[in-house]
Design a protein around this motif. Structure first.
Motif, PDB file in Angstrom:
ATOM      1  N   GLY A 225      -2.628 -32.605   3.089  1.00 31.72           N
ATOM      2  CA  GLY A 225      -2.688 -31.138   3.492  1.00 31.72           C
ATOM      3  C   GLY A 225      -1.329 -30.465   3.773  1.00 31.72           C
ATOM      4  N   VAL A 226      -0.298 -30.802   3.345  1.00 34.17           N
ATOM      5  CA  VAL A 226       0.994 -30.528   3.766  1.00 34.17           C
ATOM      6  C   VAL A 226       1.766 -29.860   2.624  1.00 34.17           C
ATOM      7  N   GLU A 227       2.858 -28.922   3.086  1.00 33.13           N
ATOM      8  CA  GLU A 227       3.546 -28.145   2.036  1.00 33.13           C
ATOM      9  C   GLU A 227       3.882 -28.911   0.701  1.00 33.13           C
ATOM     10  N   PRO A 228       3.586 -28.310  -0.489  1.00 35.92           N
ATOM     11  CA  PRO A 228       3.909 -28.718  -1.604  1.00 35.92           C
ATOM     12  C   PRO A 228       5.484 -29.210  -1.727  1.00 35.92           C
ATOM     13  N   GLY A 229       5.676 -30.447  -2.101  1.00 34.06           N
ATOM     14  CA  GLY A 229       7.190 -30.938  -2.134  1.00 34.06           C
ATOM     15  C   GLY A 229       7.835 -31.535  -1.069  1.00 34.06           C
ATOM     16  N   VAL A 230       7.099 -31.608   0.104  1.00 27.81           N
ATOM     17  CA  VAL A 230       7.542 -32.196   1.452  1.00 27.81           C
ATOM     18  C   VAL A 230       7.736 -33.690   1.021  1.00 27.81           C
ATOM     19  N   LEU A 231       6.739 -34.405   0.257  1.00 26.50           N
ATOM     20  CA  LEU A 231       6.977 -35.697   0.378  1.00 26.50           C
ATOM     21  C   LEU A 231       7.940 -35.980  -1.045  1.00 26.50           C
ATOM     22  N   LEU A 232       7.751 -35.232  -2.119  1.00 26.56           N
ATOM     23  CA  LEU A 232       8.514 -35.467  -2.841  1.00 26.56           C
ATOM     24  C   LEU A 232      10.158 -35.440  -3.014  1.00 26.56           C
ATOM     25  N   ARG A 233      10.644 -34.386  -2.299  1.00 22.84           N
ATOM     26  CA  ARG A 233      11.882 -34.159  -1.668  1.00 22.84           C
ATOM     27  C   ARG A 233      12.576 -35.242  -1.210  1.00 22.84           C
ATOM     28  N   ALA A 234      11.777 -36.045  -0.233  1.00 25.89           N
ATOM     29  CA  ALA A 234      12.064 -37.182   0.640  1.00 25.89           C
ATOM     30  C   ALA A 234      12.357 -38.461  -0.603  1.00 25.89           C
ATOM     31  N   HIS A 235      11.972 -38.436  -1.832  1.00 22.57           N
ATOM     32  CA  HIS A 235      12.163 -39.550  -2.566  1.00 22.57           C
ATOM     33  C   HIS A 235      12.897 -39.089  -3.948  1.00 22.57           C
ATOM     34  N   THR A 236      13.048 -37.647  -4.330  1.00 27.78           N
ATOM     35  CA  THR A 236      13.757 -37.490  -5.655  1.00 27.78           C
ATOM     36  C   THR A 236      15.247 -37.462  -5.325  1.00 27.78           C
ATOM     37  N   GLY A 237      15.678 -37.085  -4.228  1.00 25.70           N
ATOM     38  CA  GLY A 237      17.068 -36.895  -3.907  1.00 25.70           C
ATOM     39  C   GLY A 237      17.599 -35.630  -4.111  1.00 25.70           C
ATOM     40  N   PRO A 238      18.889 -35.326  -4.434  1.00 28.53           N
ATOM     41  CA  PRO A 238      19.449 -34.040  -4.502  1.00 28.53           C
ATOM     42  C   PRO A 238      19.367 -33.617  -5.910  1.00 28.53           C
ATOM     43  N   ALA A 239      19.230 -32.458  -6.409  1.00 27.26           N
ATOM     44  CA  ALA A 239      18.840 -32.164  -7.615  1.00 27.26           C
ATOM     45  C   ALA A 239      19.915 -32.487  -8.482  1.00 27.26           C
ATOM     46  N   PRO A 240      19.496 -32.928  -9.893  1.00 26.71           N
ATOM     47  CA  PRO A 240      20.211 -33.164 -11.137  1.00 26.71           C
ATOM     48  C   PRO A 240      20.981 -32.320 -11.485  1.00 26.71           C
ATOM     49  N   ARG A 241      22.159 -32.639 -12.040  1.00 24.40           N
ATOM     50  CA  ARG A 241      22.866 -31.512 -12.657  1.00 24.40           C
ATOM     51  C   ARG A 241      22.420 -30.863 -13.842  1.00 24.40           C
ATOM     52  N   PRO A 242      22.428 -29.766 -14.343  1.00 27.95           N
ATOM     53  CA  PRO A 242      22.090 -28.910 -15.395  1.00 27.95           C
ATOM     54  C   PRO A 242      22.336 -29.941 -16.568  1.00 27.95           C
ATOM     55  N   LEU A 243      21.469 -30.104 -17.646  1.00 29.19           N
ATOM     56  CA  LEU A 243      21.627 -30.901 -18.910  1.00 29.19           C
ATOM     57  C   LEU A 243      23.033 -30.008 -19.459  1.00 29.19           C
ATOM     58  N   ARG A 244      23.774 -31.102 -19.618  1.00 26.01           N
ATOM     59  CA  ARG A 244      25.125 -30.791 -20.600  1.00 26.01           C
ATOM     60  C   ARG A 244      24.794 -30.812 -21.952  1.00 26.01           C
ATOM     61  N   SER A 245      25.388 -30.037 -22.807  1.00 28.18           N
ATOM     62  CA  SER A 245      25.154 -30.079 -24.234  1.00 28.18           C
ATOM     63  C   SER A 245      26.683 -29.898 -24.816  1.00 28.18           C
ATOM     64  N   TYR A 246      26.971 -30.871 -25.920  1.00 26.18           N
ATOM     65  CA  TYR A 246      28.255 -30.718 -26.569  1.00 26.18           C
ATOM     66  C   TYR A 246      28.218 -30.925 -27.991  1.00 26.18           C
ATOM     67  N   GLY A 247      28.917 -29.918 -28.691  1.00 26.27           N
ATOM     68  CA  GLY A 247      29.020 -29.869 -30.166  1.00 26.27           C
ATOM     69  C   GLY A 247      30.243 -30.761 -30.738  1.00 26.27           C
ATOM     70  N   ALA A 248      29.836 -31.518 -31.590  1.00 25.62           N
ATOM     71  CA  ALA A 248      30.587 -32.477 -32.230  1.00 25.62           C
ATOM     72  C   ALA A 248      30.472 -32.547 -33.712  1.00 25.62           C
ATOM     73  N   ARG A 249      31.526 -32.933 -34.457  1.00 24.94           N
ATOM     74  CA  ARG A 249      31.560 -33.009 -36.056  1.00 24.94           C
ATOM     75  C   ARG A 249      31.855 -34.325 -36.458  1.00 24.94           C
ATOM     76  N   LEU A 250      31.240 -34.957 -37.310  1.00 28.57           N
ATOM     77  CA  LEU A 250      31.327 -36.101 -37.786  1.00 28.57           C
ATOM     78  C   LEU A 250      31.871 -35.897 -39.371  1.00 28.57           C
ATOM     79  N   VAL A 251      33.115 -36.424 -39.328  1.00 30.37           N
ATOM     80  CA  VAL A 251      33.695 -36.073 -40.890  1.00 30.37           C
ATOM     81  C   VAL A 251      33.762 -37.484 -41.561  1.00 30.37           C
ATOM     82  N   LEU A 252      33.388 -37.652 -42.626  1.00 29.97           N
ATOM     83  CA  LEU A 252      33.513 -38.729 -43.355  1.00 29.97           C
ATOM     84  C   LEU A 252      34.870 -38.575 -44.501  1.00 29.97           C
ATOM     85  N   PRO A 253      35.548 -39.614 -44.571  1.00 27.57           N
ATOM     86  CA  PRO A 253      36.662 -39.671 -45.402  1.00 27.57           C
ATOM     87  C   PRO A 253      36.359 -39.510 -47.055  1.00 27.57           C
ATOM     88  N   ALA A 254      37.045 -38.572 -47.961  1.00 26.52           N
ATOM     89  CA  ALA A 254      36.770 -38.433 -49.060  1.00 26.52           C
ATOM     90  C   ALA A 254      36.526 -39.445 -50.072  1.00 26.52           C
TER      91      ALA A 254
END
Length: 337
Positions: A225-254
């Motif tokens: 009957g505890v506040e939601p997240g109390v036990l979770l926070r003790a096990h999940t640790g710090p927040a993960p960074r936001p998901l990073r997304s990079y654009g890339a282009r693969l070029v095949l030679p002629a």
């Protein structure tokens, strides 16, 4: 609360699970405190859905993460209702290309915007609100939503009031599992609730060995009957960074037209959750009569992992290629293999 109540009402509705995956888009994660508990739960929810690859599970779980977008939750002073509000810079913080005015210079980060000085800020998820959840929109069912959440809260509170949940042995085992989170402590807690007369499949399934640790911790919060997240926070640790997304282009030679199979490259990246093919192949006829083929990629988090997987595919096909990654405002070109 809605998802927890749904899981209690239907043992087949595991938490975190389909309900959380579906409803997460309506409750964006806007700060680090929320992200520390919400994102691990979301990732586990999508990990349990059938028919998705690792790339989809990672990307879909990130769609609710709006920490880098300047969106925040606020409370209306008159009604007390919560709603998401989009942050905009003040007029005197607008970009000043010339640098002659009082505004910021071109390329400078907006002061006050989350992650404003992070070198990867342009690679974080971003977006604007498409929501009618606002005091300016009178037709949004604020009262109905509040009543539904309150009903869910009452349903969740019933768990801790069950005679078997109030037993001293159960509470001691629940506290022990909440501290340690080990498989042995979980087994002790499950045995304790069964020995005290619990036959609720929703409770027993959540504490079963095959259930995820986060699911078992959520059930333990309900038992205590505890506040939601109390036990979770003790096990999940710090927040993960936001998901990073990079654009890339693969070029095949002629001279290597028809290089790495598109399906093989896409499957390798998506299966590992490191990226995927977004466009291509695009073939260009060069003036000398040869061809050049280009494939656009999206690489997630550590872009080097995706490059290494592309390198393996290129090597397996007995060809070579050139890949350009756009990162931190620059273009980095590498030769494969």
């Amino acid at each position: 609360m809605l998802c927890r109540a749904a899981a209690l009402a239907d043992p087949r509705a595991a938490y975190p699970g389909p309900h959380l995956a579906l409803l997460s888009r309506f409750a964006p994660v806007c700060d680090e405190a929320d992200a520390a508990t919400a994102l691990p739960l979301l990732r586990e929810a999508f990990a349990g859905l059938p028919g998705l690859d690792a790339y989809q599970r990672l990307v879909y779980a990130s769609l609710a993460d709006l920490r880098a977008s300047g969106i925040r939750w606020v409370r209306d002073e008159d009604t007390g209702h919560r709603y998401p509000d989009e942050w905009f810079p003040d007029e005197d913080e607008d970009e000043d290309e010339s640098g002659d005015g009082d505004g910021r210079r071109a390329g400078e980060a907006v002061v006050g915007l989350p992650y404003a000085h992070d070198p990867d800020r342009e690679h974080f998820p971003s977006g604007s609100l498409g929501s009618l959840r606002s005091p300016e929109y009178p037709d949004f069912p604020f009262d109905a939503l509040a009543a539904t959440v309150e009903q869910a809260r009452l349903r969740c509170a019933e768990t801790a009031r069950q005679p078997w949940a109030a037993a001293e042995a159960v509470r001691a085992a629940a506290h022990a599992f909440g501290r340690d989170g080990t498989a042995a402590r979980r087994a002790e807690l499950r045995a304790a609730v069964r020995d005290r007369g619990c036959t609720d499949a929703a409770v027993l399934n959540a504490l079963a060995p095959e259930a995820g640790t986060l699911r078992a911790l959520v059930m333990t919060e309900l038992l205590l009957g505890v506040e939601p997240g109390v036990l979770l926070r003790a096990h999940t640790g710090p927040a993960p960074r936001p998901l990073r997304s990079y654009g890339a282009r693969l070029v095949l030679p002629a001279q290597q037209r028809g290089g790495p199979p598109l399906a093989a490259l896409n499957e390798r990246l998506r299966r590992a959750g490191s990226g995927g093919v977004t466009h291509g192949p695009a073939r260009y006829h060069l003036p000398d009569g040869t061809w050049r083929e280009e494939i656009d990629l999206r690489l997630l988090d550590d872009w080097r992992t995706g490059i290494e997987q592309a390198r393996e595919v290129v090597r397996e096909c007995g060809t070579h290629a050139e890949v350009t990654v756009r990162r931190r405002g620059e273009a980095l070109t590498l030769h494969l293999p």
